[in-house]
Design a protein around this motif. Structure first.
Motif, mmCIF file in Angstrom:
data_model
loop_
_atom_site.group_PDB
_atom_site.id
_atom_site.type_symbol
_atom_site.label_atom_id
_atom_site.label_comp_id
_atom_site.label_asym_id
_atom_site.label_seq_id
_atom_site.Cartn_x
_atom_site.Cartn_y
_atom_site.Cartn_z
ATOM 1 N N ARG A 187 -12.126 -0.706 18.449
ATOM 2 C CA ARG A 187 -11.633 -0.934 17.120
ATOM 3 C C ARG A 187 -12.868 -0.003 16.026
ATOM 4 O O ARG A 187 -12.441 0.688 14.961
ATOM 5 N N ASP A 188 -13.904 -0.216 16.507
ATOM 6 C CA ASP A 188 -15.234 0.550 15.723
ATOM 7 C C ASP A 188 -14.723 1.994 15.403
ATOM 8 O O ASP A 188 -15.047 2.397 14.236
ATOM 9 N N LYS A 189 -14.104 2.611 16.215
ATOM 10 C CA LYS A 189 -13.907 4.158 15.803
ATOM 11 C C LYS A 189 -13.030 4.384 14.799
ATOM 12 O O LYS A 189 -12.981 5.270 13.999
ATOM 13 N N LEU A 190 -12.043 3.357 14.571
ATOM 14 C CA LEU A 190 -11.265 3.492 13.211
ATOM 15 C C LEU A 190 -12.066 3.033 12.021
ATOM 16 O O LEU A 190 -11.864 3.705 11.062
ATOM 17 N N ASP A 191 -12.693 1.963 12.279
ATOM 18 C CA ASP A 191 -13.592 1.666 11.256
ATOM 19 C C ASP A 191 -14.768 2.382 10.751
ATOM 20 O O ASP A 191 -14.690 2.560 9.369
ATOM 21 N N ILE A 192 -15.367 3.073 11.640
ATOM 22 C CA ILE A 192 -16.186 4.050 11.201
ATOM 23 C C ILE A 192 -15.664 5.335 10.549
ATOM 24 O O ILE A 192 -16.304 5.607 9.487
ATOM 25 N N ALA A 193 -14.591 5.675 11.082
ATOM 26 C CA ALA A 193 -14.009 7.068 10.495
ATOM 27 C C ALA A 193 -13.590 6.619 9.147
ATOM 28 O O ALA A 193 -13.591 7.496 7.995
ATOM 29 N N ALA B 243 -14.687 4.380 7.027
ATOM 30 C CA ALA B 243 -15.933 4.084 6.130
ATOM 31 C C ALA B 243 -16.499 5.427 5.789
ATOM 32 O O ALA B 243 -17.052 5.505 4.646
ATOM 33 N N ASP B 244 -16.271 6.414 6.706
ATOM 34 C CA ASP B 244 -16.773 7.775 6.015
ATOM 35 C C ASP B 244 -15.944 8.655 5.240
ATOM 36 O O ASP B 244 -15.901 9.664 5.041
ATOM 37 N N GLY B 245 -14.757 8.017 4.887
ATOM 38 C CA GLY B 245 -13.753 8.570 4.084
ATOM 39 C C GLY B 245 -12.830 9.250 4.940
ATOM 40 O O GLY B 245 -11.975 10.289 4.182
ATOM 41 N N ARG B 246 -12.510 9.182 6.133
ATOM 42 C CA ARG B 246 -11.899 10.141 7.089
ATOM 43 C C ARG B 246 -10.553 9.252 7.567
ATOM 44 O O ARG B 246 -10.691 7.971 7.606
ATOM 45 N N GLY B 247 -9.586 9.866 7.411
ATOM 46 C CA GLY B 247 -8.291 9.306 8.155
ATOM 47 C C GLY B 247 -8.399 9.229 9.619
ATOM 48 O O GLY B 247 -9.380 9.999 10.179
ATOM 49 N N VAL B 248 -7.563 8.598 10.114
ATOM 50 C CA VAL B 248 -7.583 8.345 11.779
ATOM 51 C C VAL B 248 -6.159 8.727 12.137
ATOM 52 O O VAL B 248 -5.294 8.427 11.737
ATOM 53 N N ILE B 249 -5.932 9.687 13.279
ATOM 54 C CA ILE B 249 -4.908 9.920 13.761
ATOM 55 C C ILE B 249 -4.869 9.179 15.262
ATOM 56 O O ILE B 249 -5.919 9.330 16.092
ATOM 57 N N VAL B 250 -3.978 8.320 15.335
ATOM 58 C CA VAL B 250 -3.791 7.719 16.567
ATOM 59 C C VAL B 250 -2.402 8.286 17.433
ATOM 60 O O VAL B 250 -1.456 8.329 17.103
#
Length: 310
Positions: free
Chosen positions: A109-115, A117-124
């Protein structure tokens, strides 16, 4: 031009299927898995299409396996596919706390949270592995989440499926330019979006890239989204623990997905799918004709649905 209403046959099928899902939503996952254990061998024996496509795909990915070994793998894979269908009521209609407690653990889950938090969206990237509807449930329960949606062939199921997928807050958008624009806006808001990486797109919307060493027509939407948003890409799956529940896994996507070259990026997408399948190969939906477009190109055919051409 007005949209046609569902036919009486479509409505009857939809009501029957919906009633079955509602019934099964109250059953335990252990009971559903026991039924799937019985259904897998029956599908293998009586469904020629599912049996042959699954076997052909397994020959590609397991060339050194014997015929008896591939048969055993095929039956086990069809058991998992049957389980996914039986579990749709669980994912879409069971009480949210029941679905939540069936998710035994979440890895990465940290992979989503860190992204984010850096202001980046996440493509799953969510391949057809395990129970992808449970993955949708978890993602939409914990993040602002948008995914593309194509209406089902049985029109009467449209409101049921849409409600099931949206009930925890997911936003579904159409598979067209308007939907792509919505995905871009969600990523620019540092939200999460979902993409099915293993569905063959229409001609003109993809490129050929290797999947287990054999070319497969793969969508090129991903590099366009990454180039315009600098989003982080992960692969997400809901691994089935038979009869007990699910483990959510988020894996870093292959670095090639960030390439601006469509073929290189598509190769990274397929490599990412392969990495998720490695968690438990029999949980992948091997009865899908992943290499169909190659046959269409080679044979000059508009459609290669005939399994003999596969």
């Amino acid at each position: 031009m007005t949209e046609q209403s569902p036919s009486k046959k479509s409505l009857f099928l939809a009501r029957t299927i919906t009633s079955l899902w509602k019934l099964l939503a109250g059953w335990s996952l252990a009971a559903l898995w026991r039924i799937a254990m019985l259904l897998g061998p029956l599908v293998y024996r009586f469904s020629k299409r599912e049996r042959q496509v699954t076997q052909i795909n397994l020959e590609v990915v397991n060339p050194e396996a014997t015929a008896s070994q591939r048969k055993a793998l095929a039956i086990q894979s069809l058991r998992h596919s049957a389980a996914t269908m039986l579990e749709l009521g669980h994912a879409w209609m069971a009480a949210p706390n029941k679905v939540e407690t069936s998710i035994l653990s979440v890895h990465g889950r940290d992979k989503l949270d860190i992204a984010r938090a850096d202001g980046r969206g996440v493509i799953v990237l969510a391949p057809h592995f395990g129970n992808w509807e449970v993955l949708n449930f978890w993602l939409s329960s914990h993040f602002p989440f948008t995914a593309m949606y194509e209406p089902p062939k049985i029109a009467g199921l449209e409101p049921v499926i849409r409600h099931g997928r949206e009930r925890m807050g997911a936003r579904l958008v159409p598979t067209n330019a308007r939907g792509v624009a919505a995905l871009l806006k969600a990523l620019k808001r540092s939200e999460a979006i979902g993409i099915l990486p293993d569905q063959e797109p229409n001609w003109g919307s993809g490129v050929f890239a290797p999947f287990y060493g054999r070319d497969a027509y793969t969508a090129t939407l991903l590099p366009k989204l990454v180039a315009r948003t600098q989003a982080r890409v992960v692969t997400g799956v809901a691994l089935r623990v038979p009869g007990k529940g699910f483990e959510i896994h988020f894996l870093d996507a292959d670095e090639q997905v960030y390439s601006e070259d469509d073929v290189v990026s598509a190769s990274g997408v397929n490599a990412s799918v392969e990495a998720s399948i490695a968690l438990d190969p029999v949980q992948y939906q091997w009865e899908y004709k992943r290499y169909r477009k190659v046959i269409e190109q080679q044979q000059g055919l508009p459609n290669a649905d005939d399994f003999r051409l596969y």
